[in-house]
Design a protein around this motif. Structure first.
Motif, PDB file in Angstrom:
ATOM      1  N   ASP A   1      26.336  20.053  88.437  1.00 54.99           N
ATOM      2  CA  ASP A   1      25.258  19.067  88.558  1.00 54.99           C
ATOM      3  C   ASP A   1      23.896  19.708  88.344  1.00 54.99           C
ATOM      4  O   ASP A   1      22.996  19.098  87.746  1.00 54.99           O
ATOM      5  CB  ASP A   1      25.310  18.396  89.932  1.00 54.99           C
TER       6      ASP A   1
ATOM      7  N   ILE B   1      23.344  20.173  84.572  1.00 57.85           N
ATOM      8  CA  ILE B   1      22.891  18.924  83.948  1.00 57.85           C
ATOM      9  C   ILE B   1      21.417  18.680  84.248  1.00 57.85           C
ATOM     10  O   ILE B   1      20.623  18.330  83.360  1.00 57.85           O
ATOM     11  CB  ILE B   1      23.739  17.728  84.436  1.00 57.85           C
TER      12      ILE B   1
ATOM     13  N   LYS C   1      18.299  18.495  81.593  1.00 56.76           N
ATOM     14  CA  LYS C   1      17.398  17.332  81.566  1.00 56.76           C
ATOM     15  C   LYS C   1      15.941  17.756  81.700  1.00 56.76           C
ATOM     16  O   LYS C   1      15.055  17.227  81.012  1.00 56.76           O
ATOM     17  CB  LYS C   1      17.765  16.367  82.686  1.00 56.76           C
TER      18      LYS C   1
ATOM     19  N   PHE D   1      21.276  12.626  77.359  1.00 54.00           N
ATOM     20  CA  PHE D   1      22.727  12.505  77.485  1.00 54.00           C
ATOM     21  C   PHE D   1      23.173  11.064  77.251  1.00 54.00           C
ATOM     22  O   PHE D   1      22.596  10.125  77.812  1.00 54.00           O
ATOM     23  CB  PHE D   1      23.170  12.937  78.882  1.00 54.00           C
TER      24      PHE D   1
ATOM     25  N   ASP E   1      26.618  10.496  77.743  1.00 51.77           N
ATOM     26  CA  ASP E   1      27.729  10.424  78.688  1.00 51.77           C
ATOM     27  C   ASP E   1      27.725  11.700  79.525  1.00 51.77           C
ATOM     28  O   ASP E   1      28.243  12.736  79.102  1.00 51.77           O
ATOM     29  CB  ASP E   1      29.047  10.274  77.928  1.00 51.77           C
ATOM     30  N   GLU E   2      27.154  11.636  80.702  1.00 50.95           N
ATOM     31  CA  GLU E   2      27.023  12.831  81.535  1.00 50.95           C
ATOM     32  C   GLU E   2      28.375  13.365  82.002  1.00 50.95           C
ATOM     33  O   GLU E   2      28.554  14.581  82.115  1.00 50.95           O
ATOM     34  CB  GLU E   2      26.131  12.546  82.751  1.00 50.95           C
ATOM     35  N   GLU E   3      29.325  12.497  82.260  1.00 55.29           N
ATOM     36  CA  GLU E   3      30.635  12.956  82.704  1.00 55.29           C
ATOM     37  C   GLU E   3      31.335  13.747  81.604  1.00 55.29           C
ATOM     38  O   GLU E   3      31.971  14.771  81.868  1.00 55.29           O
ATOM     39  CB  GLU E   3      31.498  11.772  83.152  1.00 55.29           C
TER      40      GLU E   3
ATOM     41  N   ALA F   1      29.758  15.329  79.254  1.00 55.07           N
ATOM     42  CA  ALA F   1      28.976  16.559  79.141  1.00 55.07           C
ATOM     43  C   ALA F   1      29.418  17.584  80.179  1.00 55.07           C
ATOM     44  O   ALA F   1      29.517  18.784  79.887  1.00 55.07           O
ATOM     45  CB  ALA F   1      27.488  16.256  79.295  1.00 55.07           C
ATOM     46  N   LYS F   2      29.714  17.136  81.394  1.00 54.74           N
ATOM     47  CA  LYS F   2      30.196  18.035  82.439  1.00 54.74           C
ATOM     48  C   LYS F   2      31.537  18.647  82.039  1.00 54.74           C
ATOM     49  O   LYS F   2      31.785  19.833  82.260  1.00 54.74           O
ATOM     50  CB  LYS F   2      30.335  17.285  83.769  1.00 54.74           C
TER      51      LYS F   2
ATOM     52  N   PHE G   1      22.474  16.110  73.929  1.00 54.08           N
ATOM     53  CA  PHE G   1      23.575  17.026  74.245  1.00 54.08           C
ATOM     54  C   PHE G   1      24.611  16.989  73.125  1.00 54.08           C
ATOM     55  O   PHE G   1      25.159  18.017  72.739  1.00 54.08           O
ATOM     56  CB  PHE G   1      24.218  16.630  75.575  1.00 54.08           C
TER      57      PHE G   1
END
Length: 288
Positions: free
Chosen positions: A8, A11, A15, A21, A23-25, A27-28, A66
């Protein structure tokens, strides 16, 4: 002192640098697969201060996503795999032509590579410690010594297990220019150009084999322009290196050369984001 970031925090840091982003999930998931630090190699061209990497603040150009950074990473990874396949074919061919031509020239001495009549003393003096000592642990070399007398295995066995760097050094250490010409002329090169191309191949091969970042790699010594038809502005970049690979492959097989060209063309066309396409065109000079 720097400290490790949680996913987290990674991310959040991206930022704060200006990354966007979709889709942050996802990206993780990618960050946990590729790694925050490694992926950072592919954000360089999107940074405001690029190409100057001194006093970096990691701030990104407006609109950097990203997805575009990961797109560049995927391009680089797939290009590296294509080149490794081609470089392996080239290395085998160079090794074979070297063994064949020079061993027949010095046919009365199967171990010509340690004969001071044919090879410089510097190479011979260093050979046991720097090359052959590790080779003695090879089961094939051990089997040879168990069944045949002599300090070293013959050239067609010994050179088969040399690194490309060892082979380049041995080539450079040959005393007779006519012997060097036998190998260089097989690729339509003069001695100096062939050595330059082999060094280019060695640098590129090592970079690819160790998972290095190649889309913006540099060849400090510069690549000889002819006969590989290297553009003046590509003598130090990956495009020049690829053109050497294309040229040598063409000397081996026009079919293989065409296959590589088509594969690279398809790879460049597969880049999904306009931002990554622009980076590849500007940094790698690849526009197949």
């Amino acid at each position: 002192m720097e400290k490790a970031y949680t996913i987290d925090q990674q991310i959040a840091q991206l930022k704060s640098n200006g990354m966007m982003f979709d889709d942050e999930e996802k990206a993780k998931e990618i960050l946990l697969d590729v790694g925050y630090y490694r992926l950072g190699f592919y954000s360089f061209p999107y940074e405001i201060k690029f190409p100057c990497l001194e006093h970096r603040d990691h701030k990104l150009k407006l609109g950097t996503t990203f997805k575009s950074v990961y797109d560049l990473y995927e391009f680089d990874t797939r290009l590296r795999r294509l080149l490794l396949n081609a470089l392996d074919r080239i290395e085998v061919n160079i090794r074979t032509k070297f063994i064949y031509n020079i061993s027949l020239r010095y046919i009365d001495d199967p171990c010509w590579f340690v004969n001071r009549k044919y090879v410089t003393s510097n190479f011979v003096n260093a050979f046991e410690e720097q090359v052959y000592a590790a080779m003695r642990k090879n089961p094939i070399i051990q089997h040879h010594h168990a069944n045949h007398p002599g300090i070293y295995a013959p050239a067609w066995k010994t050179i088969e297990f040399m690194t490309i760097g060892n082979i380049i050094t041995l080539y450079d250490s040959l005393k007779e220019t006519d012997a060097k010409d036998l190998v260089a002329n097989a690729y339509g090169c003069s001695r100096g150009v062939f050595y330059n191309y082999m060094e280019t191949i060695r640098v590129l091969r090592n970079k690819c084999a160790h998972g290095g970042c190649i889309y913006r790699m540099d060849f400090p010594r510069g690549i000889k322009r002819l006969p590989a038809d290297i553009s003046a502005d590509c003598r130090h970049n990956i495009k020049g290196g690829i053109d050497v690979v294309r040229y040598i492959l063409g000397c081996i097989s026009q079919t293989r050369k065409t296959e590589l060209e088509n594969e690279i063309h398809n790879l460049v066309c597969s880049i999904q984001t306009d931002e990554a396409k622009k980076v590849v065109a500007q940094t790698s000079k690849l526009e197949y």
